[in-house]
Design an enzyme around this catalytic site. Structure first.
Site, short mmCIF file in Angstrom:
data_model
loop_
_atom_site.label_atom_id
_atom_site.label_comp_id
_atom_site.label_asym_id
_atom_site.label_seq_id
_atom_site.Cartn_x
_atom_site.Cartn_y
_atom_site.Cartn_z
N SER A 133 0.75 -1.12 0.12
CA SER A 133 -0.22 -0.02 0.16
C SER A 133 0.95 1.25 0.00
O SER A 133 2.20 1.20 0.48
CB SER A 133 -0.80 0.15 1.19
OG SER A 133 -1.41 1.24 1.32
N TYR A 146 -1.38 -1.47 10.07
CA TYR A 146 -1.55 -1.50 8.87
C TYR A 146 -0.49 -1.06 7.82
O TYR A 146 0.16 -1.84 7.24
CB TYR A 146 -3.07 -0.75 8.20
CG TYR A 146 -3.34 -0.98 6.58
CD1 TYR A 146 -3.85 -1.97 6.07
CD2 TYR A 146 -2.91 0.02 5.86
CE1 TYR A 146 -4.40 -2.31 5.03
CE2 TYR A 146 -3.16 -0.21 4.41
CZ TYR A 146 -3.91 -1.29 4.11
OH TYR A 146 -4.32 -1.26 2.73
N ALA A 147 0.02 0.08 8.26
CA ALA A 147 1.03 0.53 7.59
C ALA A 147 2.27 0.05 7.65
O ALA A 147 3.42 -0.33 6.82
CB ALA A 147 1.45 2.01 8.11
N ALA A 148 2.48 -0.81 8.92
CA ALA A 148 3.84 -1.60 9.10
C ALA A 148 3.76 -2.83 8.51
O ALA A 148 4.80 -3.28 8.01
CB ALA A 148 3.89 -1.90 10.59
N SER A 149 2.37 -3.39 8.37
CA SER A 149 2.47 -4.47 7.68
C SER A 149 2.77 -4.54 6.24
O SER A 149 3.32 -5.34 5.57
CB SER A 149 1.04 -5.13 7.97
OG SER A 149 0.09 -4.45 7.27
N LYS A 150 2.21 -3.30 5.72
CA LYS A 150 2.43 -3.09 4.18
C LYS A 150 4.07 -2.62 4.10
O LYS A 150 4.26 -2.91 2.66
CB LYS A 150 1.52 -1.97 3.68
CG LYS A 150 -0.01 -2.46 4.01
CD LYS A 150 -0.29 -3.85 3.18
CE LYS A 150 -1.67 -3.99 3.03
NZ LYS A 150 -1.95 -5.45 2.19
N ILE A 179 -8.52 3.42 -3.51
CA ILE A 179 -9.03 2.66 -4.68
C ILE A 179 -10.60 2.61 -4.32
O ILE A 179 -10.83 2.63 -2.98
CB ILE A 179 -8.43 1.26 -4.81
CG1 ILE A 179 -6.94 1.50 -4.80
CG2 ILE A 179 -9.01 0.58 -5.79
CD1 ILE A 179 -6.19 1.92 -6.09
N THR A 181 -13.11 0.91 -3.38
CA THR A 181 -13.62 -0.48 -2.74
C THR A 181 -14.31 -0.18 -1.49
O THR A 181 -14.36 0.82 -0.87
CB THR A 181 -12.47 -1.25 -2.64
OG1 THR A 181 -11.81 -1.12 -1.55
CG2 THR A 181 -11.63 -1.50 -3.53
#
Length: 413
Positions: A133, A146-150, A179, A181
């Site tokens: 991402s 989320y940011a760390a995982s991406k 996006i 979604t």
């Protein structure tokens, strides 16, 4: 028939990607967790080539292992490891590590496990695409998991690419921005277009197209790359844009009319209208008021010079237009110029800021600039306080004016 494994194939980008491959004759193995009903129409349409697999919950690594075991005898030409979750529950005061762990399990550990444990299920010249991402490039305020995982996905992608490459397996990742979604936040939908150069969010199929490219031999020498799909958002410095905007005042037609109404006898104004589409002086109340203010200024002794740049094929149509017949004949020093000839003889003038500009000079020699449509469609009549920009515009306009006086460029009045 080629085949691909797509995790999270029931909705959003995963579903759009599954449909892209199915439409192009691939067999798709698509996982789901809680959204089986979203896949029913795809199953019916592609009953021979779409294989739904699930439910599997990739936030639980035991479920991930169960999934790996279930497909251990299947060979694939490509994998798109897309399944993921988003959390905004990262509270730095009362940090929830269990929530963090679930996000990391789904977004990072599970795709890494699947890629490593199913690497031998990939056929020769196979491809793996991991889902990152554009959030991975920035510090997160409320979604650190989320940011760390991406961000971790991008790094592990690079590690897999250098280790799998010797066997002809390419590994890349994609980093979508906003996006359209069901994972979107209101900020992505409503705010990101303001800062994205393309002025919109992307559609899922636009991401699917990139995955399809990376999974085919057309991209056979692309390995270890992270492809950003964000419409240019990542290139924008909001601070720099704000600094630039601080030198401009957007006032629309009202600003232009007010400026003309303030001009006095002996003052001058030079204007270029660049109408690449061929449509200049659209018949609206704003345009009429604007053109009337120019004529009124002339009647007070203001020296107004106007240069209208059009495609040569549109010049005669413009000369016969209602607006030109009504206002054009009343304007002194109004010149119509061929865009083609201007580009050929004075290209540096054509490449002027925005779709057009005005520079006015008062009795004390002070210059003011207007710039049409420099930033966006609402910036007609913006005034810039930048002396450098103003002088640059004035220099180019005077160059055009001299070319007209010396008859080195034709006019079509």
């Amino acid at each position: 028939m080629k085949s691909i494994l797509i995790t999270g194939a029931s909705r959003g980008i995963g579903r759009a990607t599954a449909e892209k491959f199915l439409q192009n004759g691939w067999k798709v193995y698509g996982t789901y967790n809680k959204s089986f009903k979203n896949m029913i129409d795809v199953i019916k349409k592609y009953e021979e080539t779409f294989v739904p697999i699930g439910p599997y919950d990739f936030t639980d690594l035991r479920s991930t292992q169960d999934f790996i075991d279930s497909v251990s005898n299947v060979n694939f030409d490509a994998m798109f490891l897309n399944a993921g979750i988003f959390s905004e529950n990262d509270d730095f005061v009362n940090f929830d590590f269990s929530d963090f762990e679930q996000v990391m399990n789904c977004n990072f550990y599970s795709p890494m496990m699947i890629a490593i444990k199913l690497q031998h299920n990939l056929n020769v010249n196979g491809s793996i695409v991991l889902m990152s991402s554009n959030d991975s490039f920035s510090g997160a305020f409320s979604s650190i998991s989320y940011a760390a995982s991406k961000g971790a996905i991008v790094n592990v992608m690079k590690s897999l690419s250098v280790n799998f490459g010797r066997r002809g397996i390419r590994v890349n990742s994609i980093a979508p921005g906003a996006i359209d979604t069901d994972m979107n936040t209101p900020e992505q939908v409503n705010e990101s277009p303001k800062w994205t150069p393309l002025k919109r969010v992307a559609q899922p199929y636009e991401v699917a197209n990139v995955v399809y490219f990376l999974s085919n031999q057309e991209s056979s020498f692309i390995n270890g790359e992270n492809i950003t799909i964000d419409g240019g958002y990542g290139n924008v410095s909001i601070l720099l844009q704000k600094e630039m905007e601080s030198s401009r005042i957007y006032g629309g037609y009202k600003t232009l009319v007010e400026r003309y109404n303030k001009l006095k006898k002996g003052e001058e104004i030079y204007s270029i209208d660049i109408a690449d589409s061929g449509y200049a002086w659209v018949d609206t109340a704003n345009e009429r008021e604007y053109l009337t203010s120019i004529i009124d200024a002339q009647s007070r002794g203001v020296k107004a010079h106007r240069y209208i740049v059009l495609p040569e094929s549109k010049i005669e149509d413009f000369k016969q237009s209602k607006m030109f017949l009504e206002f054009g004949k009343q304007l002194n020093n109004c010149f119509i110029i061929s865009r083609e000839e201007l580009c050929k003889k004075l290209n540096d003038v054509y490449q002027i800021i925005g779709k057009g500009c005005d520079v006015s000079i008062n009795n004390k020699g002070k210059k003011f600039s207007f710039i049409d449509s420099y930033i966006n469609d609402n910036s007609v009549g913006s005034i810039t306080s930048s002396e450098i920009i103003t002088n640059h515009l004035y220099e180019k306009i005077i160059k055009l004016d001299n070319a007209i006086k010396n008859k080195t460029i034709n006019t079509f009045n």
